[in-house]
Design an enzyme around this catalytic site. Structure first.
Site, PDB file in Angstrom:
ATOM      1  N   ASP A 146      -4.881   9.243  -2.686  1.00 32.36           N
ATOM      2  CA  ASP A 146      -4.587   8.400  -1.506  1.00 32.36           C
ATOM      3  C   ASP A 146      -2.766   7.502  -1.429  1.00 32.36           C
ATOM      4  OD1 ASP A 146      -4.256   7.293   1.043  1.00 32.36           O
ATOM      5  OD2 ASP A 146      -4.756   5.941   0.554  1.00 32.36           O
ATOM      6  N   ASP A 174     -10.723   7.609   4.620  1.00 35.67           N
ATOM      7  CA  ASP A 174     -10.326   8.323   2.990  1.00 35.67           C
ATOM      8  C   ASP A 174     -12.328   7.908   2.972  1.00 35.67           C
ATOM      9  OD1 ASP A 174      -7.609   8.390   2.523  1.00 35.67           O
ATOM     10  OD2 ASP A 174      -8.068   6.472   2.128  1.00 35.67           O
ATOM     11  N   ASP A 176      -7.884   3.595  -0.423  1.00 39.05           N
ATOM     12  CA  ASP A 176      -8.732   2.572   0.182  1.00 39.05           C
ATOM     13  C   ASP A 176      -8.662   1.736   1.997  1.00 39.05           C
ATOM     14  OD1 ASP A 176      -5.769   2.781   1.363  1.00 39.05           O
ATOM     15  OD2 ASP A 176      -5.341   0.584   1.146  1.00 39.05           O
TER      16      ASP A 176
END
Length: 637
Positions: free
Chosen positions: A310, A509, A505
């Protein structure tokens, strides 16, 4: 049966087996062979009885293990009057069981240390007095006193001017962390300085440390695919053992050779090496702040071939930072930051707080601003050191200062411009961005060396922003403008290239983390949904801990396989030698115990794994010293 009761039973059986063997030898030395046989038999029977009960329990669960070989060898030795061999087998088996329990306890030490640190009570301020209260009575908003040496019982913020905390048990960081007023405190940290007040933000059950404890307890109960595979291999080994023993008896007519074959195969290193090595790996990873939720994820982590990252909060720090300063006047970078940060102390906007943090990180003493007027979302105006200061968006600053909005430098995608005017004169711009974590390129290179073949970026941000942030990085692909379900689709698509690890995080996600072979959540204080869905939680917000976790997993798995190969190979050679009459049952028992001890000690090597990469490789702790902080680039107009 509880773990402590099981351990006491192992010690009792070991003591009885040792007493029977030693007393029998004493009778044999004084020419009393009949009493010697009785003593040896008396030492064997309790061990054989306990083993038989364990075998029945296993069979009732549909589990077939190599304990059957141990029972057959002791029974055969007693049946053919090889009582000394039976006594040696009983001692070696009970000793091996005790050694296995000791080794696994040793391997779990780091995790046990985490569990043992859980505080039961806290000291709370109430009506001008201090009360010792149970953790369950603490609520958000309460004010607690954390004395020197105490463990922070819940998550909260520093209410005192400052605090010094030792987070080594959670993150592996050896140096204490200095926190200022208002900064977050992670439960489980130890107060290494003077007593300070802690303002509670989460209840005990919802705090970081409680979540870590739950994850540790689940990890200790897990079983890896490698361990299950070892169980299946044990069936093959059992068949080979019985075939060799039967053949030795059939072709020679000597049942003692069959007994010797069974003795050498008792117990098999296969069932000892794998759990010890994997639990040791879990323990070692926890020592470095990488919490792996069990042996199964540890083994999967060792085989990862594709990594999906990410962007915000993972590849980047997730917090805006000053990346450059454009000057229009004669004021220096430090002076511009001084006036902007001093005025921004009056604002709670994330950009304003980031500017204040940048100035404080340089050790700049900031005065208290006066006559402050804030336009929410636009900027702040006020007085600093008797000078009129305006900070905020370019249009807001130009209007407040009564100057024309000049054409600024071309700003990269994903950046935010903060303008500064002092005494009615435009001084320049502070360019803010969610910057790439320091050392990211070196981190990616290190991951490649560990066997990660593909590394991709997956973000919901705009493509222009994603490409600007990752410029110069050796990524295999950049996927932008992704929704959470599109991230899941990307993970599933990448499965064709091998096991996939996803690192994120945020709440968005969580679905992708759950879909990946290994999901990694950044930081113990990250979104609860992502930490819950993840298989691995990095207890400290350092992306380089990926290197640590993967290396520990790979080396633990390698040690387990080495132990199995060596142990099984030596056992098979010993059985062949026994089948041909080169080993007596007593010699076979002694040889097998040497093999078992060697295998367990080799498996414990996983506790001494020292990753080649340090935690400085890809980002610094939040309390890094001023000398290590980069200064922003400046561009004079």
């Amino acid at each position: 049966m509880t773990s402590s009761l099981h351990d006491r039973l192992n010690v009792a059986l070991l003591g009885l087996a040792l007493l029977g063997l030693v007393s029998g030898l004493a009778f044999w030395l004084v020419a009393q062979p009949d009493f010697a046989m009785i003593a040896w038999t008396a030492g064997v029977v309790p061990v054989l009885a306990a083993l038989s009960v364990e075998i029945v329990r296993s069979l009732s669960k549909g589990e077939v293990g190599l304990d059957i070989v141990a029972a057959l060898s002791m029974s055969a030795a007693l049946l053919f009057s090889e009582t000394l061999a039976a006594a040696v087998i009983a001692l070696m088996y009970s000793g091996g069981t005790f050694l296995e329990s000791f080794a696994q306890g040793r391997a779990r030490r780091e995790m046990s240390d985490l569990l043992s640190r859980v505080p039961r009570t806290a000291t709370r301020h109430r009506n001008g007095a201090l009360d010792e209260v149970p953790l369950d009575d603490i609520a958000p908003g309460d004010l607690l006193l954390v004395r020197h040496g105490d463990v922070a019982p819940v998550d909260g913020t520093v209410e005192s001017p400052r605090a010094m905390l030792d987070q080594s048990a959670l993150t592996g960081e050896s140096m204490p962390v200095r926190l200022e007023h208002g900064q977050d405190v992670m439960s489980g940290s130890t107060n290494a300085g003077e007593a300070f007040d802690l303002r509670v933000t989460l209840r005990a059950n919802d705090s970081t440390y409680a979540g870590i404890v739950r994850l540790v307890e689940a990890a200790q109960k897990s079983k890896a695919p490698m361990a299950r595979l070892a169980d299946r291999w044990s069936l093959l080994f059992l068949a080979v053992t019985l075939a060799l023993a039967t053949a030795a008896w059939w072709f020679t007519g000597d049942p003692i050779r069959a007994v010797a074959v069974l003795v050498v195969a008792t117990p098999c290193p296969l069932i000892l090496a794998v759990p010890v090595a994997l639990v040791a790996g879990l323990s070692r990873a926890a020592h470095f702040g990488v919490l792996i939720k069990g042996a199964k994820p540890l083994e999967a982590l060792a085989r990862i071939k594709t990594l999906i990252l990410d962007k915000t909060g993972t590849l980047t720090g997730g917090r805006p930072q000053i990346v450059s300063i454009n000057r229009y006047g004669d004021m220096s970078d430090d002076e511009m930051l001084y006036f902007a940060a001093a005025l921004d102390q009056a604002s709670k906007h994330p950009i304003a707080q980031a500017i204040v943090a940048a100035a404080q990180a340089r050790g700049t003493a900031l005065p208290v601003p006066r006559n402050v007027v804030e336009a929410p979302g636009e900027g702040v105006a006020g007085t600093v050191d008797g000078r009129s200061v305006v900070v905020g968006g370019a249009g807001f600053v130009a209007a407040q200062a009564g100057v024309a909005d000049p054409e600024g430098a071309v700003i990269e995608a994903g950046s935010v411009v903060v303008s500064l005017a002092v005494d009615g004169k435009l001084m320049g711009n502070l360019v803010m961005a969610d910057a790439l974590r320091a050392g990211t390129a070196d981190l990616l290179a290190g991951l490649r060396k560990l066997g990660i073949a593909r590394i991709l970026l997956a973000t919901g941000d705009r493509r222009a922003v994603a490409e600007a942030v990752t410029e110069g990085l050796a990524l295999d692909a950049v996927r932008a403008d992704l929704t959470p379900d599109q991230k899941v689709l990307l993970v599933l698509t990448e499965h064709k290239n091998g096991p996939v690890m996803m690192v994120g995080d945020g709440v968005n996600d969580a679905p992708a983390l759950a879909a990946a072979d290994i999901g990694v959540a950044m930081g113990a204080r990250g979104a609860a949904a992502s930490a819950e869905a993840a298989d691995v939680v990095l207890l400290v917000d350092h992306l380089d801990r990926l290197l640590t976790g993967i290396e520990v997993a790979q080396r633990s798995r390698r040690i387990a396989l080495e132990s199995v190969a060596a142990g099984i190979g030596l056992s098979v050679l010993g059985m062949i030698a026994a089948a041909f009459g080169y080993l007596t049952p007593v010699q076979g028992a002694l040889l097998q115990e040497v093999i078992d001890v060697a295998v367990i000690l080799n498996a414990l090597r996983a506790l001494r794994i020292v990753p080649g990469q340090t935690s400085q490789a890809a980002g610094s702790p939040a309390d890094a010293t001023v000398s290590r902080l980069p200064r922003p680039k400046s561009t004079a107009a």
